[in-house]
Design an enzyme around this catalytic site. Sequence first.
Site, short mmCIF file in Angstrom:
data_model
loop_
_atom_site.label_atom_id
_atom_site.label_comp_id
_atom_site.label_asym_id
_atom_site.label_seq_id
_atom_site.Cartn_x
_atom_site.Cartn_y
_atom_site.Cartn_z
N ILE A 184 31.83 18.15 -31.36
CA ILE A 184 30.74 19.10 -31.55
C ILE A 184 29.48 18.37 -31.97
CG2 ILE A 184 31.35 19.60 -33.97
CD1 ILE A 184 30.56 22.56 -33.32
N LYS A 265 29.78 6.94 -24.80
CA LYS A 265 30.81 7.98 -24.64
C LYS A 265 32.22 7.37 -24.71
CE LYS A 265 28.09 11.58 -23.93
NZ LYS A 265 27.99 12.21 -22.62
N GLY A 287 31.74 19.41 -24.27
CA GLY A 287 30.89 20.41 -23.62
C GLY A 287 30.19 19.88 -22.39
N GLN A 296 27.41 12.08 -16.88
CA GLN A 296 28.31 13.16 -16.52
C GLN A 296 28.51 13.32 -15.02
OE1 GLN A 296 27.12 16.68 -18.76
NE2 GLN A 296 26.95 15.48 -20.65
N CYS A 452 8.41 9.19 -34.46
CA CYS A 452 9.09 9.11 -33.18
C CYS A 452 8.42 10.12 -32.26
CB CYS A 452 10.60 9.37 -33.29
SG CYS A 452 11.03 11.06 -33.73
#
Length: 482
Positions: A184, A265, A287, A296, A452
Amino acid sequence: MKYIIKLHPEIMMKSNSVRKRFVKILAGNLRNTLKPLDETVVVVQHWDYIEVRHRDTSARLHILDKMQCTSGIHHVLEVEVSPFADLHDIFEQTLPKVKDSLVDKTFCVRVKRRGRHPFTSMDVAKYVGGRLNQAIASAKVQLKNPDITIKIEIEQDNMFFIKARHDGMGGFPMSTQEDVLSLISGGFDSGVASHEFIRRGSRVHYLFFNMGGRTHEIGTKQMAYQLWQRYSSSHKVRFTTVNFEPVVGEILTKIDDGQMGVVLKRMMMRVASVIAQKNRIHAIVTGEALGQVASQTLTNLAMIDKASDVLVLRPLITKDKAEIIAAAEKIGTAEIAKSMPEFCGVISKSPTVKAVEHKLIATESDFDFGVLQHAIDTAMTIDIRTIVDQASDIHAIDTAHAIGKNDVVIDIRATDESDDDPLDVPHICIPFYKLATEFDTLDESKTYLLYCKKGVMSGLQAVYLKDKGHDNVKVLRRVHPL
């Protein structure tokens, strides 16, 4: 107050033994969540439905909401139950309940019947409908698309008058499926993905990779707590935080630019696998949606999965962003997600969309896996029920729109980003992943303005430094012009 809980149709399709187990678990889940709302709650199991009764009418809305947010329930019927003698008795009991609402309206009567009776469901509908039509002069029977539908259920010697019908969330009862570990982040995607597995009957535990300081962590904890409290509070759930800033720093300094996103990842999957196996959790949930970002693509997802020793599940893999946001609105996590950054610890100039395994392994050979092991060893796991006690302890952060004489601007962007878009004001560069360790060496008499591009990382880092006791830090919100 009395309610009839209708089961999700997939439960009714199970074998007798499985259905019986599911109903028993659902009844237990309802007791666990409803008793704290009203001690008078009684939950009774039947073959194909569950009956819920309680006395405190002031708790009605809370109890209804909790039942609608309990997985395994197709819909909830608010009912009045009474014995009856014959068809005319059913009509006489129905008339005072509906006569005021039927004036100048079209209506029909729908009946469901269980048990042995000398009449059919259609007999009841015709008799009651006909007598109501005679009793209320301005009312008119209309079988198709009426203004009002009167619903009655007959079971043995009892009549159930349906006062209202409320949709449930469907799915399977909590804990009828194996536990999962949801990665999450506090954004739209991970909250919706977590809810999908809650709905499907899995107890969802949470894993958060902290790459943005205290505010990001607390915001994500609040989302996880809301999901638990609203949809799965019948069961104990764990929330694990992993400090991933040192891992991000190692990636930014050791990994080829194009491979950074996939490697990040893969590092997450390695950690998630260890934590899942340690807690006897059977799958990891993310997700991710196909093609949403460079990491992805199918090729890259395959490379990411190879770093995991545990099954990886992606319930949103074919969903559009608009669908995901709509789902977040429906389940109640959208407002938190809107306030959270779409945060990624590394940004590549030219991220690969088709990672090659031997190249990944080669670039990862330069990575110090001791840093990853330290992240695993120092992971913090808490009971999710304690999150509410932590959520209020956030320091207010001051913002600056101009540079004072005693102020020093710190550009906390990654080196590549700073080089590509340099500031045109006096400043020093300390990448965000080094700021925590290097800030202690700076002149304490100065006030430091963190910069930033979007103000997200600077805000998160300012909170972190405030928590460490540094009061001489602000966020620079505007650079052009100063």
